[in-house]
Design an enzyme around this catalytic site. Structure first.
Site, PDB file in Angstrom:
ATOM      1  N   GLN A   1      12.022 -22.270  53.495  1.00  0.00           N
ATOM      2  CA  GLN A   1      12.541 -22.729  54.786  1.00  0.00           C
ATOM      3  C   GLN A   1      11.442 -22.941  55.817  1.00  0.00           C
ATOM      4  O   GLN A   1      11.723 -23.320  56.953  1.00  0.00           O
ATOM      5  CB  GLN A   1      13.570 -21.724  55.302  1.00  0.00           C
ATOM      6  CG  GLN A   1      14.791 -21.603  54.407  1.00  0.00           C
ATOM      7  CD  GLN A   1      15.670 -20.423  54.772  1.00  0.00           C
ATOM      8  OE1 GLN A   1      15.539 -19.818  55.837  1.00  0.00           O
ATOM      9  NE2 GLN A   1      16.590 -20.079  53.889  1.00  0.00           N
TER      10      GLN A   1
ATOM     11  N   TYR B   1      22.163  -9.303  70.169  1.00  0.00           N
ATOM     12  CA  TYR B   1      23.239  -9.997  69.459  1.00  0.00           C
ATOM     13  C   TYR B   1      23.598  -9.344  68.126  1.00  0.00           C
ATOM     14  O   TYR B   1      24.358  -9.915  67.354  1.00  0.00           O
ATOM     15  CB  TYR B   1      22.901 -11.486  69.353  1.00  0.00           C
ATOM     16  CG  TYR B   1      23.030 -12.102  70.734  1.00  0.00           C
ATOM     17  CD1 TYR B   1      24.213 -12.684  71.144  1.00  0.00           C
ATOM     18  CD2 TYR B   1      22.000 -11.969  71.662  1.00  0.00           C
ATOM     19  CE1 TYR B   1      24.370 -13.164  72.429  1.00  0.00           C
ATOM     20  CE2 TYR B   1      22.139 -12.445  72.951  1.00  0.00           C
ATOM     21  CZ  TYR B   1      23.331 -13.037  73.334  1.00  0.00           C
ATOM     22  OH  TYR B   1      23.492 -13.486  74.615  1.00  0.00           O
TER      23      TYR B   1
ATOM     24  N   GLU C   1      27.372 -17.558  63.277  1.00  0.00           N
ATOM     25  CA  GLU C   1      27.790 -17.295  64.651  1.00  0.00           C
ATOM     26  C   GLU C   1      27.454 -18.443  65.594  1.00  0.00           C
ATOM     27  O   GLU C   1      26.418 -19.102  65.453  1.00  0.00           O
ATOM     28  CB  GLU C   1      27.103 -16.033  65.185  1.00  0.00           C
ATOM     29  CG  GLU C   1      27.514 -14.760  64.490  1.00  0.00           C
ATOM     30  CD  GLU C   1      26.855 -13.517  65.063  1.00  0.00           C
ATOM     31  OE1 GLU C   1      27.136 -12.418  64.565  1.00  0.00           O
ATOM     32  OE2 GLU C   1      26.056 -13.651  66.023  1.00  0.00           O
TER      33      GLU C   1
ATOM     34  N   TYR D   1      24.850 -11.088  50.030  1.00  0.00           N
ATOM     35  CA  TYR D   1      25.122 -12.160  49.079  1.00  0.00           C
ATOM     36  C   TYR D   1      25.691 -11.638  47.760  1.00  0.00           C
ATOM     37  O   TYR D   1      26.418 -12.349  47.065  1.00  0.00           O
ATOM     38  CB  TYR D   1      23.844 -12.966  48.821  1.00  0.00           C
ATOM     39  CG  TYR D   1      23.384 -13.738  50.035  1.00  0.00           C
ATOM     40  CD1 TYR D   1      24.116 -14.815  50.505  1.00  0.00           C
ATOM     41  CD2 TYR D   1      22.221 -13.385  50.704  1.00  0.00           C
ATOM     42  CE1 TYR D   1      23.710 -15.529  51.624  1.00  0.00           C
ATOM     43  CE2 TYR D   1      21.800 -14.088  51.823  1.00  0.00           C
ATOM     44  CZ  TYR D   1      22.544 -15.163  52.280  1.00  0.00           C
ATOM     45  OH  TYR D   1      22.142 -15.860  53.392  1.00  0.00           O
TER      46      TYR D   1
ATOM     47  N   HIS E   1      13.752 -17.732  56.530  1.00  0.00           N
ATOM     48  CA  HIS E   1      14.209 -17.527  57.908  1.00  0.00           C
ATOM     49  C   HIS E   1      13.094 -17.691  58.953  1.00  0.00           C
ATOM     50  O   HIS E   1      12.698 -16.736  59.616  1.00  0.00           O
ATOM     51  CB  HIS E   1      14.858 -16.144  58.061  1.00  0.00           C
ATOM     52  CG  HIS E   1      16.087 -15.963  57.219  1.00  0.00           C
ATOM     53  ND1 HIS E   1      16.825 -14.815  57.213  1.00  0.00           N
ATOM     54  CD2 HIS E   1      16.704 -16.784  56.329  1.00  0.00           C
ATOM     55  CE1 HIS E   1      17.843 -14.932  56.365  1.00  0.00           C
ATOM     56  NE2 HIS E   1      17.778 -16.134  55.824  1.00  0.00           N
TER      57      HIS E   1
END
Length: 385
Positions: free
Chosen positions: A103, A268, A258, A279, A165
């Site tokens: 990513q 958060y 979210e 997972y 991420h």
């Protein structure tokens, strides 16, 4: 390559009913020569999809440097140049090397709010450092198609050896503060640790300086650019200039994507509270609420793999005005979230099966564009006749 097709709700004799407050499965996106009709939850609306380009591998971000010139990033480290909705065959030259792993890579791109006066273009990318990567914000100007005056503004820490991420989106607010998102690298505890940059939203000046009113500038050991924390992997940011609100979408694990309103210094919750599970099906936590931690405006279970986002402010789509559009990777659609102020009141899946939608954006002249992975598309959504 340009292909036009109208999206109509009746396709091949099949009727799809869309309810106002529940996301329903729509028909798979058809061959571009067929037609589907979409009925919104508030009004019947015919939309046309104009496929502008079909050659992407992993497109990530897009921005406009004028009403008719657009830049689109490819994660592998390229920026493609479009003019009048057509690929020019040209790319920006002089880009830095990127850490292209999973990513990580060349991610978002945007222009300064005063671009017409100062010419600054901003990128988020994974900078290669010590066999790993660091989410980095930089800016530059263009001399023709070549980068000029490249400036590295901020590098997140610690360096991470892996491709999980990295975030990352960039937006500006009404005072020209820059916000960018940074994922927690798949290491859950990072998100609650103020001593590292990961799993956070950050706020800096447009030249990289740290604002003196950031929430943790006087907290011993804290990274001073942090604006919010407890964010898992935020790949969507949008600043609502009319209402002075910073919106975010972030990936949950298995469930628990979210939609959040981000406010100064708030937590958060990840991974202490979540509506998702691991997972492999095991629990992450046994709570979804905790004092001092924020609740999402909306969450998705199962996950749609939320990515880029925008708000419809254009008068081109009157039935959608004020709605939030969210790119869905795993869902292979665009989620149109109806909003009543800060409350989500309904949802519709648009263009189901179009591909892994990485970003959805509104152009300066008010049209909606999206880019997809897998199918490799740049599309433009037009109001129908």
């Amino acid at each position: 390559m340009r292909i036009r097709f109208s999206c109509l709700l009746f396709a091949l004799g099949t009727l799809v009913s869309l309810q106002a407050c529940t996301a329903k499965e729509t028909e798979p996106t058809p061959d571009p020569t067929s037609e589907l009709k979409f009925t919104t939850s508030t009004d019947k609306m015919v939309i046309k999809i104009d496929t502008l380009y079909t050659g992407f591998q992993n497109p990530w971000g897009m921005t406009w440097i004028s009403e008719n010139r657009m830049l689109v990033t490819e994660k592998k480290g390229e920026i493609l140049i479009f003019k009048d909705d057509k690929f020019t065959g040209q790319k920006v030259t002089g880009l830095p090397s990127v850490y292209n792993n999973g990513q990580a890579g060349l991610l978002d791109i945007t222009v300064h709010p005063n671009y017409a006066q100062n010419g600054w273009i901003y990128i988020a990318y994974a900078k290669p450092v010590n066999n790993g990567g660091a989410t980095t914000i930089a800016r530059f100007k263009l001399n023709g198609n070549a980068i000029a005056d490249f400036q590295e503004l901020i590098v997140t820490t610690p360096v991470w050896n892996g491709g999980t991420h990295y975030g990352s989106r960039i937006v500006f607010d009404n005072q020209n503060f820059l916000y960018f998102s940074n994922g927690e690298r798949g290491s859950q505890d990072n998100a609650q640790d103020l001593k590292n940059s990961h799993g956070k939203i950050h706020r800096i000046h447009d030249d990289g300086r740290i604002p003196t009113d950031n929430p943790f500038v006087n907290t011993s050991g804290a990274v001073p650019s942090i604006w919010t924390y407890g964010n898992r992997n935020p790949q969507g940011l949008y600043f609502d200039k009319a209402n002075n609100r910073l919106w975010e979408v972030e990936h949950g694990p298995r469930g628990g994507d979210e939609l959040n309103i981000l406010e100064k210094g708030k937590n958060y919750g990840w991974p202490v509270i979540t509506y998702g599970i691991n997972y492999n099906g095991t629990p992450i936590t046994n709570i979804t609420e905790k004092e001092g931690m924020e609740q999402p405006v909306k969450y998705w279970t199962p996950s749609i793999a939320t990515c880029g986002m925008t708000m419809v402010t254009s008068d081109k789509y009157p039935a959608w005005r004020g709605n939030i559009l969210v790119a869905a990777l795993a869902g292979t659609h665009i989620a149109r979230v109806e909003m009543n102020g800060t409350r989500a009141t309904g949802e519709e899946k648009l263009l189901q099966g179009i591909g892994r939608v990485r970003q959805v954006s509104q152009s300066p002249d008010g049209y909606i564009y999206a880019v997809t992975e897998g199918t490799g598309l740049l599309i433009k959504i037009l109001p129908g006749a």
